[in-house]
Design an enzyme around this catalytic site. Structure first.
Site, short mmCIF file in Angstrom:
data_model
loop_
_atom_site.label_atom_id
_atom_site.label_comp_id
_atom_site.label_asym_id
_atom_site.label_seq_id
_atom_site.Cartn_x
_atom_site.Cartn_y
_atom_site.Cartn_z
N LYS A 67 0.86 -1.20 0.00
CA LYS A 67 0.00 0.00 0.00
C LYS A 67 0.89 1.24 0.00
CE LYS A 67 -3.87 2.05 2.62
NZ LYS A 67 -4.82 1.84 3.72
N SER A 142 -9.76 2.06 2.50
CA SER A 142 -8.78 2.77 1.73
C SER A 142 -7.76 1.85 1.07
CB SER A 142 -8.03 3.76 2.63
OG SER A 142 -7.33 3.07 3.65
N SER A 166 -10.23 -0.41 6.84
CA SER A 166 -9.60 -0.31 5.52
C SER A 166 -8.87 -1.53 5.01
CB SER A 166 -8.65 0.87 5.48
OG SER A 166 -9.38 2.03 5.25
#
Ligand code: GLN
Length: 485
Positions: A67, A142, A166
Protein backbone atom coordinates in the site's frame (compact mmCIF):
# COMPACT_ATOMS: atom_id res chain seq x y z
CA UNK A 1 4.86 -21.89 -15.03
CA UNK A 2 1.45 -20.55 -14.02
CA UNK A 3 1.36 -19.13 -10.47
CA UNK A 4 -2.20 -17.91 -10.63
CA UNK A 5 -4.49 -19.91 -8.31
CA UNK A 6 -1.57 -20.68 -5.99
CA UNK A 7 -1.47 -19.30 -2.47
CA UNK A 8 1.58 -17.44 -1.20
CA UNK A 9 2.45 -20.52 0.83
CA UNK A 10 2.34 -22.75 -2.26
CA UNK A 11 4.48 -20.31 -4.25
CA UNK A 12 7.09 -20.21 -1.47
CA UNK A 13 7.13 -24.03 -1.34
CA UNK A 14 7.68 -24.24 -5.10
CA UNK A 15 10.62 -21.85 -4.86
CA UNK A 16 12.12 -23.72 -1.92
CA UNK A 17 11.81 -27.10 -3.62
CA UNK A 18 13.52 -25.72 -6.75
CA UNK A 19 10.45 -26.29 -8.93
CA UNK A 20 10.76 -22.66 -9.90
CA UNK A 21 12.91 -19.65 -9.12
CA UNK A 22 11.95 -16.48 -7.34
CA UNK A 23 12.93 -14.53 -10.46
CA UNK A 24 10.43 -16.54 -12.51
CA UNK A 25 7.68 -15.79 -9.97
CA UNK A 26 8.55 -12.08 -9.91
CA UNK A 27 8.55 -11.88 -13.72
CA UNK A 28 5.24 -13.76 -13.89
CA UNK A 29 3.47 -11.18 -11.70
CA UNK A 30 5.14 -8.30 -13.57
CA UNK A 31 3.73 -9.68 -16.83
CA UNK A 32 0.26 -9.98 -15.32
CA UNK A 33 0.46 -6.41 -14.02
CA UNK A 34 1.36 -5.21 -17.54
CA UNK A 35 -1.51 -7.20 -19.01
CA UNK A 36 -4.33 -6.52 -16.56
CA UNK A 37 -3.60 -3.43 -14.52
CA UNK A 38 -4.99 -1.18 -17.24
CA UNK A 39 -8.36 -2.72 -16.40
CA UNK A 40 -8.30 -2.37 -12.62
CA UNK A 41 -5.74 0.42 -12.11
CA UNK A 42 -4.36 -0.86 -8.82
CA UNK A 43 -0.67 0.08 -9.06
CA UNK A 44 0.64 3.62 -8.47
CA UNK A 45 4.22 2.53 -9.02
CA UNK A 46 5.60 -0.72 -10.44
CA UNK A 47 8.90 -1.82 -8.99
CA UNK A 48 10.74 -3.65 -11.76
CA UNK A 49 13.85 -3.94 -9.64
CA UNK A 50 14.13 -7.56 -8.58
CA UNK A 51 17.13 -7.72 -6.30
CA UNK A 52 18.75 -11.00 -5.32
CA UNK A 53 17.93 -14.59 -4.60
CA UNK A 54 18.13 -16.70 -1.49
CA UNK A 55 15.58 -19.43 -1.34
CA UNK A 56 16.39 -20.41 2.25
CA UNK A 57 14.76 -17.26 3.52
CA UNK A 58 11.27 -17.40 5.02
CA UNK A 59 9.54 -15.58 2.19
CA UNK A 60 12.05 -16.79 -0.41
CA UNK A 61 11.79 -13.47 -2.25
CA UNK A 62 8.07 -13.92 -2.80
CA UNK A 63 6.63 -10.80 -4.44
CA UNK A 64 4.22 -8.68 -2.40
CA UNK A 65 2.37 -5.47 -3.30
CA UNK A 66 2.69 -2.59 -0.83
CA UNK A 67 0.00 0.00 0.00
CA UNK A 68 1.33 3.42 -0.95
CA UNK A 69 1.34 4.45 2.71
CA UNK A 70 4.43 2.46 3.78
CA UNK A 71 7.80 4.13 3.34
CA UNK A 72 10.11 1.97 1.26
CA UNK A 73 13.64 3.22 0.86
CA UNK A 74 14.15 4.98 -2.52
CA UNK A 75 10.71 3.87 -3.77
CA UNK A 76 8.16 6.67 -4.37
CA UNK A 77 5.59 6.73 -1.56
CA UNK A 78 2.72 9.13 -2.15
CA UNK A 79 -0.21 8.16 0.10
CA UNK A 80 -2.10 8.74 -3.17
CA UNK A 81 -2.03 12.44 -2.37
CA UNK A 82 -0.81 15.47 -4.31
CA UNK A 83 0.74 16.48 -1.03
CA UNK A 84 3.38 13.73 -1.36
CA UNK A 85 3.44 13.18 -5.12
CA UNK A 86 7.21 13.68 -5.36
CA UNK A 87 8.19 12.01 -2.09
CA UNK A 88 10.88 9.32 -2.20
CA UNK A 89 11.68 8.22 1.36
CA UNK A 90 15.27 7.58 2.40
CA UNK A 91 14.08 5.04 5.00
CA UNK A 92 11.95 1.89 5.38
CA UNK A 93 8.89 1.44 7.60
CA UNK A 94 9.56 -1.18 10.28
CA UNK A 95 7.10 -3.63 8.71
CA UNK A 96 8.95 -3.27 5.39
CA UNK A 97 12.26 -3.81 7.17
CA UNK A 98 10.89 -6.97 8.84
CA UNK A 99 9.58 -8.29 5.52
CA UNK A 100 12.80 -7.43 3.71
CA UNK A 101 14.77 -9.29 6.37
CA UNK A 102 12.60 -12.35 5.57
CA UNK A 103 13.29 -11.60 1.87
CA UNK A 104 10.12 -10.12 0.53
CA UNK A 105 10.37 -8.73 -2.97
CA UNK A 106 8.28 -5.58 -3.36
CA UNK A 107 6.16 -5.57 -6.53
CA UNK A 108 5.39 -1.89 -6.19
CA UNK A 109 3.07 0.62 -4.59
CA UNK A 110 -0.69 0.18 -4.77
CA UNK A 111 -3.44 2.77 -4.77
CA UNK A 112 -5.43 3.92 -1.76
CA UNK A 113 -7.72 6.67 -0.53
CA UNK A 114 -5.76 9.83 0.11
CA UNK A 115 -3.95 9.41 3.45
CA UNK A 116 -6.22 6.37 4.12
CA UNK A 117 -9.35 8.37 4.87
CA UNK A 118 -12.65 7.81 3.06
CA UNK A 119 -13.77 4.36 2.06
CA UNK A 120 -13.83 3.74 -1.67
CA UNK A 121 -10.37 4.52 -3.13
CA UNK A 122 -12.16 7.29 -5.07
CA UNK A 123 -10.42 9.96 -2.99
CA UNK A 124 -7.01 8.95 -4.43
CA UNK A 125 -5.32 11.84 -6.25
CA UNK A 126 -3.49 9.29 -8.39
CA UNK A 127 -6.17 7.22 -10.14
CA UNK A 128 -9.44 5.33 -9.66
CA UNK A 129 -9.21 1.63 -8.91
CA UNK A 130 -11.93 -0.77 -10.05
CA UNK A 131 -13.26 -3.93 -8.42
CA UNK A 132 -12.20 -7.06 -10.37
CA UNK A 133 -15.62 -8.64 -9.64
CA UNK A 134 -17.41 -5.86 -11.50
CA UNK A 135 -15.25 -3.19 -13.05
CA UNK A 136 -18.08 -0.64 -12.81
CA UNK A 137 -17.80 -0.98 -9.02
CA UNK A 138 -15.48 0.34 -6.32
CA UNK A 139 -13.06 -1.94 -4.46
CA UNK A 140 -13.96 -0.06 -1.27
CA UNK A 141 -10.97 1.45 0.49
CA UNK A 142 -8.78 2.77 1.73
CA UNK A 143 -6.65 -0.29 0.88
CA UNK A 144 -8.58 -0.64 -2.40
CA UNK A 145 -5.49 -1.10 -4.59
CA UNK A 146 -4.23 -3.84 -2.25
CA UNK A 147 -7.55 -5.72 -2.36
CA UNK A 148 -8.06 -5.35 -6.12
CA UNK A 149 -4.55 -6.45 -7.07
CA UNK A 150 -4.73 -9.61 -4.94
CA UNK A 151 -8.24 -10.42 -6.24
CA UNK A 152 -7.06 -10.17 -9.87
CA UNK A 153 -3.86 -12.12 -9.09
CA UNK A 154 -1.62 -9.17 -9.79
CA UNK A 155 0.16 -10.04 -6.53
CA UNK A 156 -0.06 -13.12 -4.32
CA UNK A 157 -0.47 -10.87 -1.25
CA UNK A 158 -0.49 -7.20 -0.35
CA UNK A 159 0.11 -4.93 2.62
CA UNK A 160 -2.65 -2.59 3.74
CA UNK A 161 -3.61 -0.56 6.78
CA UNK A 162 -6.79 -0.75 8.83
CA UNK A 163 -7.77 2.22 10.98
CA UNK A 164 -11.51 1.61 11.08
CA UNK A 165 -12.12 -0.87 8.30
CA UNK A 166 -9.60 -0.31 5.52
CA UNK A 167 -8.31 -3.88 5.26
CA UNK A 168 -11.34 -5.94 6.31
CA UNK A 169 -13.81 -4.02 4.17
CA UNK A 170 -12.02 -3.83 0.76
CA UNK A 171 -10.92 -7.44 1.25
CA UNK A 172 -14.54 -8.44 1.73
CA UNK A 173 -15.94 -6.87 -1.46
CA UNK A 174 -12.93 -7.91 -3.54
CA UNK A 175 -13.14 -11.50 -2.29
CA UNK A 176 -9.80 -11.87 -0.49
CA UNK A 177 -8.80 -12.46 3.13
CA UNK A 178 -8.25 -9.25 5.12
CA UNK A 179 -6.51 -9.46 8.49
CA UNK A 180 -5.63 -7.01 11.24
CA UNK A 181 -4.08 -8.13 14.54
CA UNK A 182 -4.51 -6.57 17.99
CA UNK A 183 -3.24 -3.01 18.01
CA UNK A 184 -0.42 -4.06 20.36
CA UNK A 185 1.21 -6.31 17.75
CA UNK A 186 1.90 -3.36 15.49
CA UNK A 187 4.73 -1.24 14.49
CA UNK A 188 3.38 1.89 12.82
CA UNK A 189 6.87 3.36 12.42
CA UNK A 190 7.09 5.08 9.02
CA UNK A 191 3.71 3.95 7.88
CA UNK A 192 2.20 7.41 7.32
CA UNK A 193 0.08 8.20 10.38
CA UNK A 194 -3.66 8.65 10.10
CA UNK A 195 -5.06 8.08 13.61
CA UNK A 196 -2.30 6.92 15.91
CA UNK A 197 -4.48 5.17 18.49
CA UNK A 198 -6.18 3.11 15.76
CA UNK A 199 -3.84 2.52 12.79
CA UNK A 200 -2.97 -1.14 12.12
CA UNK A 201 -0.65 -1.99 9.22
CA UNK A 202 -1.39 -5.52 7.99
CA UNK A 203 -2.28 -7.84 5.10
CA UNK A 204 -4.63 -8.90 2.30
CA UNK A 205 -4.03 -12.42 1.07
CA UNK A 206 -5.68 -15.30 -0.76
CA UNK A 207 -5.87 -17.59 2.27
CA UNK A 208 -5.97 -17.40 6.05
CA UNK A 209 -2.71 -19.34 6.28
CA UNK A 210 -0.99 -16.78 4.06
CA UNK A 211 -2.10 -14.09 6.52
CA UNK A 212 -0.55 -16.09 9.35
CA UNK A 213 2.74 -16.51 7.44
CA UNK A 214 3.04 -12.74 7.03
CA UNK A 215 1.79 -12.14 10.58
CA UNK A 216 4.67 -14.16 12.00
CA UNK A 217 7.18 -12.14 9.99
CA UNK A 218 5.62 -8.75 10.70
CA UNK A 219 4.66 -8.88 14.38
CA UNK A 220 7.04 -8.28 17.28
CA UNK A 221 8.42 -5.53 19.39
CA UNK A 222 9.82 -2.44 17.70
CA UNK A 223 11.94 -0.19 19.87
CA UNK A 224 10.75 2.73 17.73
CA UNK A 225 7.11 1.97 18.53
CA UNK A 226 6.26 2.36 22.18
CA UNK A 227 2.81 0.77 21.88
CA UNK A 228 4.24 -2.52 20.53
CA UNK A 229 4.37 -5.42 22.99
CA UNK A 230 7.65 -7.13 23.87
CA UNK A 231 8.38 -10.45 22.21
CA UNK A 232 7.02 -12.06 19.09
CA UNK A 233 3.84 -14.09 18.63
CA UNK A 234 4.31 -17.45 16.90
CA UNK A 235 1.27 -19.43 15.76
CA UNK A 236 1.15 -23.10 16.82
CA UNK A 237 1.20 -25.10 13.56
CA UNK A 238 -1.26 -27.62 15.09
CA UNK A 239 -4.15 -25.27 14.33
CA UNK A 240 -3.82 -25.92 10.60
CA UNK A 241 -4.98 -29.52 11.07
CA UNK A 242 -8.23 -28.58 12.87
CA UNK A 243 -11.19 -29.73 10.81
CA UNK A 244 -14.14 -28.53 12.88
CA UNK A 245 -15.16 -25.94 15.45
CA UNK A 246 -16.07 -28.34 18.27
CA UNK A 247 -15.76 -26.59 21.67
CA UNK A 248 -15.83 -23.16 20.05
CA UNK A 249 -18.49 -20.77 21.24
CA UNK A 250 -19.35 -18.18 18.61
CA UNK A 251 -21.33 -15.06 19.46
CA UNK A 252 -23.61 -13.24 17.02
CA UNK A 253 -24.22 -9.67 18.23
CA UNK A 254 -27.87 -8.81 17.78
CA UNK A 255 -27.11 -5.09 17.34
CA UNK A 256 -25.25 -5.87 14.08
CA UNK A 257 -28.41 -7.19 12.44
CA UNK A 258 -30.66 -4.21 12.93
CA UNK A 259 -31.61 -1.46 10.47
CA UNK A 260 -29.11 -0.64 7.72
CA UNK A 261 -28.07 -4.17 6.74
CA UNK A 262 -29.05 -5.11 3.16
CA UNK A 263 -31.31 -8.15 2.92
CA UNK A 264 -28.96 -9.95 0.51
CA UNK A 265 -26.07 -9.57 2.95
CA UNK A 266 -28.26 -10.65 5.88
CA UNK A 267 -29.18 -13.87 4.03
CA UNK A 268 -25.54 -14.65 3.32
CA UNK A 269 -24.52 -14.10 6.95
CA UNK A 270 -27.34 -16.38 8.08
CA UNK A 271 -25.98 -19.08 5.74
CA UNK A 272 -22.52 -18.56 7.26
CA UNK A 273 -23.97 -18.98 10.75
CA UNK A 274 -25.57 -22.27 9.67
CA UNK A 275 -22.23 -23.39 8.24
CA UNK A 276 -20.54 -22.67 11.58
CA UNK A 277 -23.17 -24.81 13.29
CA UNK A 278 -22.55 -27.61 10.77
CA UNK A 279 -18.91 -27.43 11.81
CA UNK A 280 -20.07 -28.10 15.41
CA UNK A 281 -19.59 -24.59 16.75
CA UNK A 282 -21.97 -23.54 19.50
CA UNK A 283 -23.49 -20.35 18.08
CA UNK A 284 -25.39 -18.01 20.38
CA UNK A 285 -26.83 -14.52 20.27
CA UNK A 286 -24.97 -11.92 22.32
CA UNK A 287 -25.45 -8.24 22.96
CA UNK A 288 -23.00 -5.37 22.45
CA UNK A 289 -25.22 -2.52 23.62
CA UNK A 290 -22.67 0.27 23.10
CA UNK A 291 -22.50 -0.49 19.34
CA UNK A 292 -24.85 2.40 18.60
CA UNK A 293 -22.24 4.89 19.84
CA UNK A 294 -19.32 3.44 17.89
CA UNK A 295 -19.58 5.52 14.71
CA UNK A 296 -20.00 8.79 16.60
CA UNK A 297 -17.05 7.88 18.84
CA UNK A 298 -14.83 6.85 15.94
CA UNK A 299 -15.65 9.96 13.92
CA UNK A 300 -14.45 12.12 16.80
CA UNK A 301 -11.35 10.17 17.82
CA UNK A 302 -10.08 9.35 14.33
CA UNK A 303 -10.36 12.73 12.56
CA UNK A 304 -9.14 14.55 15.68
CA UNK A 305 -5.95 12.46 15.62
CA UNK A 306 -5.80 12.77 11.84
CA UNK A 307 -5.95 16.57 11.92
CA UNK A 308 -2.95 16.55 14.26
CA UNK A 309 -1.02 14.03 12.16
CA UNK A 310 -1.65 15.95 8.93
CA UNK A 311 -0.35 19.19 10.42
CA UNK A 312 3.20 18.21 9.48
CA UNK A 313 2.35 18.53 5.76
CA UNK A 314 2.81 22.26 5.36
CA UNK A 315 5.24 22.56 2.46
CA UNK A 316 8.05 23.37 4.91
CA UNK A 317 8.59 20.27 7.01
CA UNK A 318 6.96 17.89 4.54
CA UNK A 319 4.89 17.92 1.42
CA UNK A 320 3.87 19.88 -1.63
CA UNK A 321 5.15 23.46 -1.96
CA UNK A 322 2.90 25.90 -3.79
CA UNK A 323 4.41 28.08 -6.54
CA UNK A 324 2.02 30.92 -5.74
CA UNK A 325 3.56 34.20 -4.56
CA UNK A 326 2.94 34.95 -0.89
CA UNK A 327 3.48 37.80 1.48
CA UNK A 328 3.20 36.09 4.86
CA UNK A 329 4.26 32.68 6.03
CA UNK A 330 0.60 31.86 6.84
CA UNK A 331 -0.37 32.40 3.19
CA UNK A 332 2.46 30.11 2.06
CA UNK A 333 1.11 27.36 4.35
CA UNK A 334 -2.48 27.96 3.22
CA UNK A 335 -1.49 27.81 -0.46
CA UNK A 336 0.49 24.59 -0.11
CA UNK A 337 -2.12 22.83 2.04
CA UNK A 338 -5.05 23.97 -0.14
CA UNK A 339 -3.38 22.64 -3.27
CA UNK A 340 -2.02 19.46 -1.66
CA UNK A 341 -5.13 18.02 0.05
CA UNK A 342 -8.43 16.76 -1.40
CA UNK A 343 -11.84 17.83 0.01
CA UNK A 344 -12.18 15.09 2.62
CA UNK A 345 -8.82 15.90 4.21
CA UNK A 346 -9.80 19.57 4.35
CA UNK A 347 -13.20 18.71 5.82
CA UNK A 348 -11.64 16.53 8.52
CA UNK A 349 -8.88 19.02 9.34
CA UNK A 350 -11.33 21.91 9.76
CA UNK A 351 -14.06 20.13 11.69
CA UNK A 352 -11.88 18.10 13.96
CA UNK A 353 -9.31 20.73 14.81
CA UNK A 354 -12.39 22.31 16.36
CA UNK A 355 -13.12 19.32 18.62
CA UNK A 356 -9.58 19.52 19.99
CA UNK A 357 -9.67 23.27 20.58
CA UNK A 358 -9.74 24.86 24.03
CA UNK A 359 -13.18 24.65 25.58
CA UNK A 360 -14.37 21.82 23.28
CA UNK A 361 -11.80 19.14 24.04
CA UNK A 362 -13.64 17.94 27.17
CA UNK A 363 -17.04 18.02 25.49
CA UNK A 364 -15.97 16.01 22.44
CA UNK A 365 -12.61 14.26 22.41
CA UNK A 366 -12.49 13.41 26.10
CA UNK A 367 -16.11 12.27 26.10
CA UNK A 368 -15.44 10.10 23.04
CA UNK A 369 -12.48 8.41 24.72
CA UNK A 370 -14.71 7.66 27.74
CA UNK A 371 -17.34 6.08 25.48
CA UNK A 372 -14.52 4.16 23.80
CA UNK A 373 -13.76 2.57 27.18
CA UNK A 374 -17.40 1.49 27.48
CA UNK A 375 -17.20 -0.11 24.00
CA UNK A 376 -14.11 -2.04 25.14
CA UNK A 377 -15.97 -3.19 28.26
CA UNK A 378 -18.82 -4.45 26.06
CA UNK A 379 -16.36 -6.67 24.21
CA UNK A 380 -14.65 -7.82 27.45
CA UNK A 381 -18.01 -8.98 28.75
CA UNK A 382 -18.86 -10.72 25.46
CA UNK A 383 -15.51 -12.53 25.36
CA UNK A 384 -16.09 -13.86 28.87
CA UNK A 385 -18.98 -15.84 27.30
CA UNK A 386 -17.73 -16.67 23.77
CA UNK A 387 -14.46 -17.48 21.96
CA UNK A 388 -15.21 -15.40 18.91
CA UNK A 389 -17.77 -13.05 17.40
CA UNK A 390 -19.03 -13.20 13.81
CA UNK A 391 -20.73 -10.39 11.98
CA UNK A 392 -21.15 -8.82 8.54
CA UNK A 393 -18.17 -6.79 7.31
CA UNK A 394 -20.10 -4.43 5.12
CA UNK A 395 -23.80 -3.53 5.06
CA UNK A 396 -23.96 -4.03 1.26
CA UNK A 397 -22.07 -5.37 -1.74
CA UNK A 398 -19.60 -3.01 -3.48
CA UNK A 399 -21.22 0.21 -4.67
CA UNK A 400 -21.04 1.43 -8.25
CA UNK A 401 -18.33 3.98 -9.01
CA UNK A 402 -19.31 7.52 -7.94
CA UNK A 403 -22.58 6.19 -6.47
CA UNK A 404 -22.03 7.72 -3.04
CA UNK A 405 -19.15 10.12 -3.64
CA UNK A 406 -21.24 13.15 -2.55
CA UNK A 407 -22.61 11.53 0.57
CA UNK A 408 -19.95 11.46 3.30
CA UNK A 409 -22.50 10.58 5.98
CA UNK A 410 -23.65 7.46 4.10
CA UNK A 411 -19.98 6.62 3.72
CA UNK A 412 -19.29 7.02 7.45
CA UNK A 413 -22.33 4.88 8.38
CA UNK A 414 -21.15 1.95 6.29
CA UNK A 415 -18.23 1.49 8.74
CA UNK A 416 -20.64 0.32 11.46
CA UNK A 417 -19.56 -3.34 11.72
CA UNK A 418 -15.79 -2.90 11.67
CA UNK A 419 -15.25 0.26 13.71
CA UNK A 420 -16.20 -1.11 17.17
CA UNK A 421 -13.38 -3.69 17.01
CA UNK A 422 -10.92 -1.00 15.90
CA UNK A 423 -11.86 1.18 18.85
CA UNK A 424 -11.35 -1.84 21.15
CA UNK A 425 -7.96 -2.75 19.55
CA UNK A 426 -9.18 -6.29 18.73
CA UNK A 427 -7.84 -8.68 16.10
CA UNK A 428 -10.20 -9.27 13.19
CA UNK A 429 -10.33 -11.05 9.86
CA UNK A 430 -12.72 -11.03 6.92
CA UNK A 431 -13.17 -14.39 5.20
CA UNK A 432 -15.33 -15.77 2.38
CA UNK A 433 -18.98 -16.33 3.31
CA UNK A 434 -20.85 -16.62 0.02
CA UNK A 435 -21.63 -14.74 -3.18
CA UNK A 436 -24.55 -12.46 -3.90
CA UNK A 437 -26.03 -12.35 -7.38
CA UNK A 438 -25.24 -9.12 -9.17
CA UNK A 439 -27.79 -7.41 -11.38
CA UNK A 440 -25.05 -6.94 -14.01
CA UNK A 441 -25.58 -9.41 -16.79
CA UNK A 442 -21.92 -9.89 -17.60
CA UNK A 443 -20.86 -10.73 -14.05
CA UNK A 444 -22.61 -13.36 -11.99
CA UNK A 445 -21.28 -12.95 -8.52
CA UNK A 446 -20.29 -10.38 -5.93
CA UNK A 447 -18.43 -11.52 -2.81
CA UNK A 448 -20.03 -11.15 0.62
CA UNK A 449 -17.61 -11.93 3.42
CA UNK A 450 -17.97 -12.34 7.20
CA UNK A 451 -15.91 -10.74 9.90
CA UNK A 452 -14.54 -12.86 12.75
CA UNK A 453 -13.24 -11.16 15.90
CA UNK A 454 -11.49 -12.57 18.95
CA UNK A 455 -10.36 -11.02 22.24
CA UNK A 456 -7.18 -8.96 22.40
CA UNK A 457 -4.01 -10.98 21.63
CA UNK A 458 -6.03 -14.07 20.59
CA UNK A 459 -4.77 -14.14 17.00
CA UNK A 460 -4.09 -17.89 17.07
CA UNK A 461 -7.71 -18.66 17.87
CA UNK A 462 -8.80 -16.21 15.17
CA UNK A 463 -6.66 -17.94 12.55
CA UNK A 464 -7.91 -21.37 13.63
CA UNK A 465 -11.61 -20.51 13.35
CA UNK A 466 -11.14 -18.61 10.09
CA UNK A 467 -9.06 -21.42 8.56
CA UNK A 468 -11.55 -24.18 9.47
CA UNK A 469 -14.39 -22.11 8.03
CA UNK A 470 -12.46 -21.20 4.87
CA UNK A 471 -11.45 -24.80 4.20
CA UNK A 472 -15.02 -25.98 4.69
CA UNK A 473 -16.38 -23.50 2.12
CA UNK A 474 -13.50 -23.52 -0.40
CA UNK A 475 -14.68 -20.13 -1.69
CA UNK A 476 -11.19 -18.70 -1.94
CA UNK A 477 -10.69 -20.81 -5.07
CA UNK A 478 -13.45 -18.90 -6.92
CA UNK A 479 -12.01 -16.06 -8.98
CA UNK A 480 -13.37 -13.02 -10.77
CA UNK A 481 -13.77 -13.48 -14.51
CA UNK A 482 -11.63 -11.71 -17.08
CA UNK A 483 -8.21 -12.19 -15.52
CA UNK A 484 -7.45 -15.69 -16.83
CA UNK A 485 -4.14 -16.21 -18.61
N1 GLN B 1 -13.74 4.60 6.35
C1 GLN B 1 -12.98 4.97 7.49
C2 GLN B 1 -12.52 6.40 7.38
O1 GLN B 1 -12.75 7.03 6.41
C3 GLN B 1 -11.86 4.01 7.73
C4 GLN B 1 -10.63 4.27 6.97
C5 GLN B 1 -9.47 3.37 7.39
O2 GLN B 1 -9.64 2.33 8.04
N2 GLN B 1 -8.26 3.78 6.99
O3 GLN B 1 -11.93 6.91 8.28
Amino acid sequence: MNFKDLSLEEIILKIKSWETTNKEVFDYFQTRIEKYDDTIQSYNYINTDWLKSDNDSILAWAPIAVKDIFCEKWIPTTCSSNMLKDFVPPYDATVIKNLNEAWMSSLGKVNMDEFAMWSTTESSATKKTFNPWGTNRIPWGSSGGSAACVAAWLAPAALGTDTGWSIRQPASVCGVVGFKPSYWRNSRFWAMAMASSLDCPWTLTKTVKDSAILYEVMNGHDEKENTSLPGKDIIDSKIWSSKDLKWMKIGVPKEYFEEGLDDGVRQVINKAIEKMKDLWAEVKEISLPMTKYAIATYYIVMPAELSTNLSRYDGIRYGHVSDKAYEWIESALINSRSEGFWDEAKRRIMLWSYVLSAGYYDAYYKKATQVRTLIMEDFDKAFSEVDAIISPVSPSVAWKIWEKIDDPVKMYLSDAYTIPASLAWLPGISVPAWFAESEDAEKEKLPVWIQILTANLQEEKLFEIAHVYEQATGFWKINPKGFED
